[in-house]
Motif scaffolding. Structure first.
Motif, PDB file in Angstrom:
ATOM      1  N   ASN A   1       0.809  -1.230   0.000  1.00 23.78           N
ATOM      2  CA  ASN A   1       0.000   0.000   0.000  1.00 23.78           C
ATOM      3  C   ASN A   1       0.835   1.270   0.000  1.00 23.78           C
ATOM      4  N   THR A   2       2.142   1.128  -0.207  1.00 19.35           N
ATOM      5  CA  THR A   2       3.010   2.301  -0.318  1.00 19.35           C
ATOM      6  C   THR A   2       3.256   2.619  -1.788  1.00 19.35           C
ATOM      7  N   LEU A   3       3.683   3.837  -2.051  1.00 25.88           N
ATOM      8  CA  LEU A   3       3.891   4.292  -3.427  1.00 25.88           C
ATOM      9  C   LEU A   3       5.378   4.414  -3.721  1.00 25.88           C
TER      10      LEU A   3
ATOM     11  N   ARG B   1       4.725   2.138  -8.809  1.00 20.93           N
ATOM     12  CA  ARG B   1       3.301   2.209  -8.460  1.00 20.93           C
ATOM     13  C   ARG B   1       2.783   3.644  -8.546  1.00 20.93           C
TER      14      ARG B   1
ATOM     15  N   ALA C   1      -0.369   5.006 -10.799  1.00 20.59           N
ATOM     16  CA  ALA C   1      -1.477   5.761 -10.209  1.00 20.59           C
ATOM     17  C   ALA C   1      -1.667   7.112 -10.901  1.00 20.59           C
TER      18      ALA C   1
ATOM     19  N   LEU D   1      -5.527  -0.782  -4.702  1.00 15.49           N
ATOM     20  CA  LEU D   1      -4.246  -1.382  -4.330  1.00 15.49           C
ATOM     21  C   LEU D   1      -3.925  -2.580  -5.220  1.00 15.49           C
TER      22      LEU D   1
ATOM     23  N   ASN E   1      -0.854  -2.618  -7.995  1.00 22.25           N
ATOM     24  CA  ASN E   1       0.239  -3.581  -7.848  1.00 22.25           C
ATOM     25  C   ASN E   1       0.345  -4.511  -9.044  1.00 22.25           C
TER      26      ASN E   1
ATOM     27  N   ALA F   1      -6.488   8.876  -3.904  1.00 19.16           N
ATOM     28  CA  ALA F   1      -5.528   7.824  -3.587  1.00 19.16           C
ATOM     29  C   ALA F   1      -5.751   7.288  -2.174  1.00 19.16           C
TER      30      ALA F   1
ATOM     31  N   TRP G   1      -4.160   3.822  -0.535  1.00 17.33           N
ATOM     32  CA  TRP G   1      -2.739   4.123  -0.670  1.00 17.33           C
ATOM     33  C   TRP G   1      -2.280   5.007   0.484  1.00 17.33           C
TER      34      TRP G   1
ATOM     35  N   SER H   1       6.153   8.144   1.250  1.00 23.78           N
ATOM     36  CA  SER H   1       6.398   7.647  -0.107  1.00 23.78           C
ATOM     37  C   SER H   1       7.759   6.977  -0.178  1.00 23.78           C
TER      38      SER H   1
END
Length: 519
Positions: free
Chosen positions: A332-334, A338, A342, A355, A359, A494, A499, A504
């Motif tokens: 769930n991190t950017l 990713r 997005a 999510l 991914n 987001a 997210w 980040s």
């Protein structure tokens, strides 16, 4: 007809004039798509955007200051035409068309004296043995823990020389002490080379957090490469030592990658404080599968199959399983990949992927030779080609903690971070860079279409063979307006998809603009 936007030159210009910028159809689509996302969000109406500040007319000597890993640099204008060369002044090209002095360039000047050789060596060693930001990045108990860990491995390495020699003797390598000793030394050299490779690769540090999936799959590729090199020792026994050393270096680098990325992956699946249990069970499953695979290979080997064919089939199965394993991880991190998915989805459709969608669409394998169109936290000298471009672009970002530009010589969008930049500023800079990239790509596509049309009609269309940053200033101004209205919407959507926006993993460079010369 594509919409046009009128921009006026500053009052200081000799005469007030309006320059019309015609956006390509693709650029209009990008703008309308993002603005459509803003309308769909039903935000309250905002005040009309202020027109971009006019570029400064001139700057004396120093353009700006930059800090990279604690060392400061200044960028100094030089090489201006005779009218400016003596005074050190460089004029920004006004929107009406007045150009900067021909040949004006800049150079980086260090503001500190070079470090003494001893400090340079210590700094180099620290980059390999302590985490970034040490000692503030770890708890106080880290130092005694690592001290005892180092001693443990020291004694373990010393013992391995004697245990390896004993093992070789026990399987009857030779009854001659000299021969068994030489074989043991070769074996230890092989293992030692692997440990050196592991230590050197560990310097990658936080990249194991930034590009977890990409490094995990790359590590599995390297593991198979190392196994292939080991297989080659059967065909070239006289090259056993160099091939075995090379194989061990590659496999140990892969082992570092596997070990460093294992815990974050298990952490993504653990709910509550059961990370230890999840890790233990995951390793147990891996060991059981490893034992079953070993048993199968023993049964297969009794039939004396082709060594190369067996290796090829098993390697394909290993890599396919590895790729699907990495793709199945939902984080769930950017990170960069990713975040790109997005933002691209948001710009084109106004929708931020979930999510699972984000991914699944993430690019897992990025070969090192692949062109990366966006760079975050770059150095000033990489982003700008000439002083006048910086002078003209800087006023657009007076209220931001970053500056975004496009360097046509490298075909890359650069986001320079100021020293006050926080996590949200890095996210916004990356978002702005991707919005600008879409305008640039649309402009390139439109230019190619016009060239094809002119070619079919037999007409000639002039193309500037040496474009500068300044030639894309109109796109930068338009991207500023888009980002002002849409970045908050992107963040909200987001978050709604799950997210994490507060932390980040975009892996920004370490260069920071720490001051600019007054206008």
């Amino acid at each position: 007809m594509a919409p046009a936007m009128g921009l006026k030159r500053p009052a200081a210009a000799a005469a007030t004039a309006t320059q019309t910028i015609t956006l390509p159809p693709q650029g209009v689509a990008v703008r309308d798509a993002v603005r459509g996302a803003v309308r769909d969000a039903e935000l309250p109406p905002r005040a009309p955007a202020m027109s971009a500040p006019a570029p400064a007319a001139a700057v004396d000597g120093v353009l700006c200051f930059e800090e990279v890993e604690g060392r400061r640099w200044s960028y100094v204008v030089e090489g201006a035409a005779s009218s400016a060369g003596k005074t050190g002044r460089v004029s920004a090209r006004a929107r009406g068309g007045s150009a900067a002095p021909v040949g004006a360039t800049f150079r980086a000047v260090p503001l500190q004296s070079p470090l003494p050789p001893a400090e340079e060596i210590m700094s180099f060693i620290r980059s390999y043995v302590v985490p970034e930001g040490f000692p503030d990045s770890v708890t106080p108990s880290y130092v005694p823990y690592m001290t005892w860990r180092a001693l443990k491995h020291f004694f373990g390495g010393a013992m391995s020389v004697f245990t390896t020699r004993a093992l070789l003797n026990s399987v009857g390598v030779s009854q001659s002490r000299a021969t068994s000793g030489a074989v043991a030394i070769n074996w230890i050299l092989k293992d030692g080379a692997g440990r050196v490779g592991k230590m050197l690769f560990a310097r990658q540090g936080k990249k194991f957090d930034y590009d977890l999936k990409q490094l995990r799959f790359s590590g599995d590729l390297m593991m198979e490469l190392g196994a292939g090199i080991e297989l080659a020792t059967a065909a070239f026994p006289q090259l056993f030592l160099p091939l075995a050393c090379m194989a061990n270096v590659v496999k140990n680098v892969a082992a570092v990658t596997s070990t460093s990325t294992r815990t974050p992956i298990y952490k993504a699946y653990a709910k509550g404080e059961n990370i230890g249990d999840v890790t233990a069970k995951g390793e147990s499953v891996g060991n059981i599968a490893d034992l079953l695979g070993t048993g199968m290979s023993i049964l297969m080997s009794k039939r004396n199959p082709s060594l190369v064919a067996s290796f090829a089939v098993l390697s394909c199965g290993y890599l396919l399983s590895s790729y699907q394993e990495v793709r199945s991880v939902v984080l769930n991190t950017l990170n960069t990949a990713r975040f790109t998915v997005a933002v691209d989805s948001f710009i084109k459709t106004g929708h931020v992927p979930s999510l699972k969608e984000g991914n699944l669409e993430e690019t897992i394998f990025n070969p090192p030779w692949r062109h990366q169109p966006v760079a975050i936290g770059s150095r000033f000298g990489e982003a700008f080609q000439e002083p006048a471009s910086f002078v003209a672009t800087r006023p657009l970002f007076e209220d931001e903690r970053y500056i975004v530009t496009y360097n046509p010589a490298k075909d890359k969008v650069y986001a320079l971070l100021k020293d006050q930049a926080k996590q949200d500023d890095i996210l916004k800079a990356a978002f702005h860079a991707h919005v600008l990239l879409h305008f640039i790509n649309a402009s390139h596509a439109n230019l190619k279409a016009r060239k094809r049309m002119n070619s079919d009609q037999g007409s000639y269309h002039y193309v500037n063979p040496n474009p500068l940053n300044m030639d894309f200033l109109a796109h930068i101004e338009e991207s500023c307006k888009i980002v002002t209205s849409s970045y908050g919407v992107f963040k909200r959507k987001a978050r709604e998809q799950g997210w994490i926006m507060s932390d980040s993993l975009l892996n920004p460079g370490r260069a920071r603009l720490c001051g600019v010369a007054p206008q």
